[in-house]
Design a protein around this motif. Structure first.
Motif, mmCIF file in Angstrom:
data_model
loop_
_atom_site.group_PDB
_atom_site.id
_atom_site.type_symbol
_atom_site.label_atom_id
_atom_site.label_comp_id
_atom_site.label_asym_id
_atom_site.label_seq_id
_atom_site.Cartn_x
_atom_site.Cartn_y
_atom_site.Cartn_z
ATOM 1 N N CYS A 67 -15.805 -47.623 14.540
ATOM 2 C CA CYS A 67 -15.787 -49.055 14.218
ATOM 3 C C CYS A 67 -15.052 -49.883 15.262
ATOM 4 N N GLY A 68 -14.588 -49.236 16.325
ATOM 5 C CA GLY A 68 -13.834 -49.962 17.349
ATOM 6 C C GLY A 68 -12.494 -50.438 16.854
ATOM 7 N N ALA A 69 -11.885 -49.672 15.949
ATOM 8 C CA ALA A 69 -10.598 -50.066 15.361
ATOM 9 C C ALA A 69 -9.571 -48.954 15.521
ATOM 10 N N ASP A 70 -9.516 -48.360 16.694
ATOM 11 C CA ASP A 70 -8.585 -47.249 16.940
ATOM 12 C C ASP A 70 -7.132 -47.644 16.678
ATOM 13 N N ASP A 71 -6.794 -48.925 16.881
ATOM 14 C CA ASP A 71 -5.416 -49.370 16.717
ATOM 15 C C ASP A 71 -4.950 -49.335 15.260
ATOM 16 N N GLN A 72 -5.869 -49.173 14.321
ATOM 17 C CA GLN A 72 -5.503 -49.143 12.907
ATOM 18 C C GLN A 72 -5.424 -47.727 12.341
ATOM 19 N N ALA A 73 -5.792 -46.751 13.153
ATOM 20 C CA ALA A 73 -5.883 -45.382 12.654
ATOM 21 C C ALA A 73 -4.533 -44.820 12.206
ATOM 22 N N GLU A 74 -3.479 -45.016 12.997
ATOM 23 C CA GLU A 74 -2.193 -44.379 12.677
ATOM 24 C C GLU A 74 -1.580 -44.919 11.387
ATOM 25 N N ASP A 75 -1.705 -46.228 11.172
ATOM 26 C CA ASP A 75 -1.213 -46.804 9.913
ATOM 27 C C ASP A 75 -1.953 -46.209 8.721
ATOM 28 N N LEU A 76 -3.252 -46.086 8.844
ATOM 29 C CA LEU A 76 -4.056 -45.537 7.750
ATOM 30 C C LEU A 76 -3.749 -44.064 7.508
ATOM 31 N N ILE A 77 -3.532 -43.322 8.579
ATOM 32 C CA ILE A 77 -3.187 -41.902 8.439
ATOM 33 C C ILE A 77 -1.859 -41.746 7.719
ATOM 34 N N ALA A 78 -0.871 -42.557 8.099
ATOM 35 C CA ALA A 78 0.439 -42.494 7.447
ATOM 36 C C ALA A 78 0.324 -42.857 5.967
ATOM 37 N N ALA A 79 -0.448 -43.896 5.656
ATOM 38 C CA ALA A 79 -0.627 -44.300 4.258
ATOM 39 C C ALA A 79 -1.332 -43.211 3.467
ATOM 40 N N ASN A 80 -2.314 -42.582 4.085
ATOM 41 C CA ASN A 80 -3.077 -41.526 3.410
ATOM 42 C C ASN A 80 -2.209 -40.301 3.139
ATOM 43 N N ARG A 81 -1.353 -39.946 4.080
ATOM 44 C CA ARG A 81 -0.474 -38.781 3.900
ATOM 45 C C ARG A 81 0.557 -39.028 2.801
ATOM 46 N N ALA A 82 0.954 -40.283 2.648
ATOM 47 C CA ALA A 82 2.031 -40.607 1.716
ATOM 48 C C ALA A 82 1.564 -40.799 0.277
ATOM 49 N N VAL A 83 0.270 -40.720 0.037
ATOM 50 C CA VAL A 83 -0.284 -41.050 -1.278
ATOM 51 C C VAL A 83 0.421 -40.324 -2.414
ATOM 52 N N ASP A 84 0.574 -39.009 -2.286
ATOM 53 C CA ASP A 84 1.102 -38.234 -3.408
ATOM 54 C C ASP A 84 2.616 -38.261 -3.534
ATOM 55 N N SER A 85 3.309 -38.784 -2.524
ATOM 56 C CA SER A 85 4.767 -38.779 -2.588
ATOM 57 C C SER A 85 5.379 -40.175 -2.590
ATOM 58 N N MET A 86 4.533 -41.205 -2.535
ATOM 59 C CA MET A 86 5.071 -42.543 -2.374
ATOM 60 C C MET A 86 5.738 -43.074 -3.636
ATOM 61 N N TYR A 87 5.331 -42.592 -4.801
ATOM 62 C CA TYR A 87 5.907 -43.092 -6.055
ATOM 63 C C TYR A 87 6.039 -41.918 -7.004
ATOM 64 N N VAL A 88 7.260 -41.499 -7.239
ATOM 65 C CA VAL A 88 7.487 -40.322 -8.079
ATOM 66 C C VAL A 88 8.510 -40.668 -9.157
ATOM 67 N N GLU A 89 8.146 -40.492 -10.411
ATOM 68 C CA GLU A 89 9.056 -40.808 -11.508
ATOM 69 C C GLU A 89 10.282 -39.906 -11.469
ATOM 70 N N TRP A 90 11.437 -40.477 -11.854
ATOM 71 C CA TRP A 90 12.670 -39.698 -11.892
ATOM 72 C C TRP A 90 12.563 -38.513 -12.842
ATOM 73 N N ARG A 91 11.855 -38.675 -13.952
ATOM 74 C CA ARG A 91 11.777 -37.570 -14.910
ATOM 75 C C ARG A 91 11.086 -36.356 -14.302
#
Length: 282
Positions: A67-91
């Motif tokens: 898509c000619g958007a190489d400059d956005q790849a790293e942000d998206l990769i970081a967001a994708n990796r963080a999906v399962d750990s970004m919000y974790v309940e204390w319990r």
């Protein structure tokens, strides 16, 4: 903020998927066209767009390149990796007690070279005394109804805090003046804790700033947060621990920290505010 880890993760997946779809549309491509450019079938594109399949790092790079958007790849990769750990309940984090939670952060603290912390509520963990940490963690354990391993958790927290005196680390720490007055534990506990703040200010690795009640502000007090190098930021909410690794989000907290440090006081002025808080205990 989502009410559970699963809903939080799903919202994050949908956000990544939506951003990938926007990038595709901005490039004036349809799903089949993008699939051909990436070398996979159209069904895969559809699954990614609808958050049915999580894209790999390679998928995101290929998508952005097509898509000619190489400059956005790293942000998206970081967001994708963080999906399962970004919000974790204390319990979920404290179901076996508080000790393991303290110990789990040790590798992060040890590898961090530049540690930034802002606190609007309590003395940051790396600067807590044993008595203060005991009073705080006992309150946490009682409120969150976790197994009572406070003694072990305090020992683990103090062991983790040794990084301020060992290794190649720098600590820039800001606290609101109100933190000096929120009383956790006895008068003796608070007096000892505040005296310890005066002592650690002399360490060459520690910069401690206090934001006075009277500061003219261009930034409102926000949730307590920590920044680990430029790689990760963590926040502690009442219900959950939030971790962000997307560069643009980490930068947001770094910019907030830079604003806060401009209206903090340091050195003799900070010592004066801490000494005033000690005097108020009497």
């Amino acid at each position: 903020m989502p009410t559970s880890p699963s809903s939080g993760a799903q919202e994050a997946r949908l956000a990544v998927a939506a951003r990938l779809r926007e990038i595709m549309l901005d490039a004036c491509l349809q799903g089949q066209e993008l699939a051909a450019l990436c070398g996979w079938n159209g069904a895969k594109t559809s699954r990614i767009i609808n958050a049915k399949t999580a894209p790999s790092d390679k998928d995101i790079r290929a998508w952005c390149a097509a898509c000619g958007a190489d400059d956005q790849a790293e942000d998206l990769i970081a967001a994708n990796r963080a999906v399962d750990s970004m919000y974790v309940e204390w319990r979920r984090l404290t179901r076996t007690g508080l000790r393991r939670l303290q110990e789990s952060a040790v590798p992060l603290y040890e590898r961090t070279r530049h540690f930034r912390a802002y606190s609007s509520r309590v003395v940051p963990g790396v600067l807590q005394t044993e008595a203060y940490a005991t009073a705080l963690l006992a309150t946490v354990a009682d409120f969150r109804r976790t197994p009572n391993d406070v003694t072990e958790a305090v020992a683990a927290r103090l062991a983790r805090s040794r990084v301020i005196r060992t290794g190649n680390h720098r600590f820039a720490i800001l606290v609101e003046e109100s933190v000096l007055y929120y009383r956790l534990g006895s008068v003796a506990t608070m007096a000892e804790q505040l005296a310890y703040l005066l002592a650690v200010m002399s360490l060459p690795t520690v910069s401690l700033g206090v934001i006075p009640f009277t500061a003219v502000r261009s930034m409102w007090p926000v949730e307590t947060f920590n920044i680990f190098d430029d790689a990760e930021a963590g926040m502690e909410l009442l219900s959950a621990q939030v971790t962000v690794t997307t560069p643009s989000e980490v930068d947001l907290y770094a910019r907030a920290f830079d604003r806060f440090k401009d209206f903090a006081v340091y050195g003799a002025q900070a010592r004066s505010l801490i000494s005033k808080a000690i005097d108020s205990l009497e």
